[in-house]
Write a protein that holds these residues in place. Sequence first.
Motif, short mmCIF file in Angstrom:
data_model
loop_
_atom_site.label_atom_id
_atom_site.label_comp_id
_atom_site.label_asym_id
_atom_site.label_seq_id
_atom_site.Cartn_x
_atom_site.Cartn_y
_atom_site.Cartn_z
N MET A 1 42.09 23.47 32.87
CA MET A 1 42.22 22.64 33.79
C MET A 1 43.30 21.86 33.83
O MET A 1 43.86 21.51 32.30
N ILE A 2 43.74 20.85 34.88
CA ILE A 2 44.24 20.52 34.28
C ILE A 2 43.86 18.86 34.32
O ILE A 2 42.99 18.13 34.74
N ILE A 3 44.96 18.22 33.79
CA ILE A 3 44.95 16.87 32.94
C ILE A 3 46.02 16.34 34.18
O ILE A 3 46.95 16.84 33.53
N GLU A 4 45.51 14.80 34.47
CA GLU A 4 47.05 13.69 35.20
C GLU A 4 46.49 12.81 34.98
O GLU A 4 45.58 11.95 34.97
N GLY A 5 46.92 12.81 33.72
CA GLY A 5 47.32 11.77 33.18
C GLY A 5 48.15 10.25 33.92
O GLY A 5 48.48 10.41 34.34
N SER A 6 47.76 8.64 32.73
CA SER A 6 48.71 7.61 33.34
C SER A 6 50.15 7.91 33.33
O SER A 6 50.79 7.40 34.18
N ILE A 7 50.44 8.85 31.98
CA ILE A 7 51.63 8.79 31.97
C ILE A 7 51.72 10.32 31.28
O ILE A 7 52.99 10.63 31.41
N ILE A 8 51.10 11.39 31.20
CA ILE A 8 51.23 12.92 31.11
C ILE A 8 50.27 13.49 31.99
O ILE A 8 49.43 13.36 32.75
N SER A 9 51.19 14.87 32.13
CA SER A 9 50.20 16.60 33.06
C SER A 9 50.55 16.65 31.97
O SER A 9 51.61 17.59 31.36
N GLY A 10 49.40 17.62 32.33
CA GLY A 10 49.41 19.21 31.57
C GLY A 10 48.32 19.40 32.11
O GLY A 10 47.56 19.59 33.15
N GLU A 11 47.75 20.58 31.49
CA GLU A 11 46.45 21.85 31.32
C GLU A 11 45.61 22.17 30.03
O GLU A 11 46.53 22.69 29.20
N PHE A 12 44.53 21.76 30.01
CA PHE A 12 44.17 21.89 28.70
C PHE A 12 43.62 23.52 29.13
O PHE A 12 42.61 23.87 30.31
N ASP A 13 43.70 24.31 27.83
CA ASP A 13 43.21 25.81 28.04
C ASP A 13 42.27 26.03 26.43
O ASP A 13 42.62 25.58 25.76
N PRO A 14 40.96 25.83 26.57
CA PRO A 14 39.52 25.85 26.67
C PRO A 14 39.16 27.17 25.32
O PRO A 14 39.14 27.34 24.50
N SER A 15 39.75 28.00 25.99
CA SER A 15 39.58 29.77 25.47
C SER A 15 40.73 30.07 24.06
O SER A 15 40.23 29.93 22.90
N MET A 16 42.29 28.88 24.51
CA MET A 16 43.02 29.20 23.11
C MET A 16 42.67 27.98 22.75
O MET A 16 44.05 27.90 21.58
N ASN A 17 42.25 26.55 23.06
CA ASN A 17 41.78 25.04 22.85
C ASN A 17 42.91 24.83 21.93
O ASN A 17 43.86 24.42 21.08
N GLU A 18 44.69 24.86 23.40
CA GLU A 18 45.17 23.55 23.29
C GLU A 18 45.49 23.53 24.39
O GLU A 18 45.67 23.81 25.72
N PHE A 19 46.73 22.80 24.54
CA PHE A 19 47.31 21.55 25.47
C PHE A 19 48.82 21.91 25.41
O PHE A 19 49.12 22.29 24.87
N SER A 20 48.99 22.61 26.99
CA SER A 20 50.65 22.68 27.93
C SER A 20 50.63 21.09 28.41
O SER A 20 50.52 21.40 29.72
N LEU A 21 51.45 20.71 27.64
CA LEU A 21 52.12 19.55 28.21
C LEU A 21 53.41 19.64 29.47
O LEU A 21 54.78 20.57 29.15
N HIS A 22 53.05 19.79 30.38
CA HIS A 22 54.10 19.74 31.46
C HIS A 22 55.02 18.94 32.19
O HIS A 22 55.84 19.06 32.41
N LYS A 23 54.60 17.37 32.42
CA LYS A 23 55.52 15.93 32.89
C LYS A 23 54.89 15.24 31.60
O LYS A 23 54.22 14.73 30.96
N VAL A 24 56.23 13.90 31.53
CA VAL A 24 56.19 13.04 30.62
C VAL A 24 56.91 12.44 31.25
O VAL A 24 58.04 11.99 32.22
N LYS A 25 56.02 10.87 32.62
CA LYS A 25 56.43 10.27 33.17
C LYS A 25 57.11 11.01 33.96
O LYS A 25 56.00 11.65 34.89
N ASN A 26 57.83 11.06 34.77
CA ASN A 26 58.18 11.42 35.27
C ASN A 26 59.56 12.70 35.48
O ASN A 26 59.93 13.48 36.34
N LEU A 27 59.03 13.25 34.02
CA LEU A 27 60.10 14.35 33.48
C LEU A 27 59.44 15.69 32.85
O LEU A 27 58.47 15.79 32.83
#
Length: 87
Positions: A1-27
């Motif tokens: 599941m793709i997550i687009e927050g105000s400051i971060i974006s990433g992907e939550f994997d419910p099967s692995m129960n972990e969050f992959s952080l892809h971006k903080v601010k624009n980095l």
Amino acid sequence: MIIEGSIISGEFDPSMNEFSLHKVKNLNTQSVLKENQLTAIYNYLKKHENDDDGQIITLNDQMPIRLTREELLKLAADFKKILSMYD
């Protein structure tokens, strides 16, 4: 599941129960966070949410990123949303 927050974006994997952080601010970054790690960061942010000067975080232990108080509050809200997805 793709997550687009105000400051971060990433992907939550419910099967692995972990969050992959892809971006903080624009980095771009790449970090995998387990629930206990995300909880520790969230608790730290909540503890310092009233700091007028904000906080400085680092990406990959190399690149410092300054967060204003407002950005810190938004980041905490992003993490709270993600924490609700863990089992």
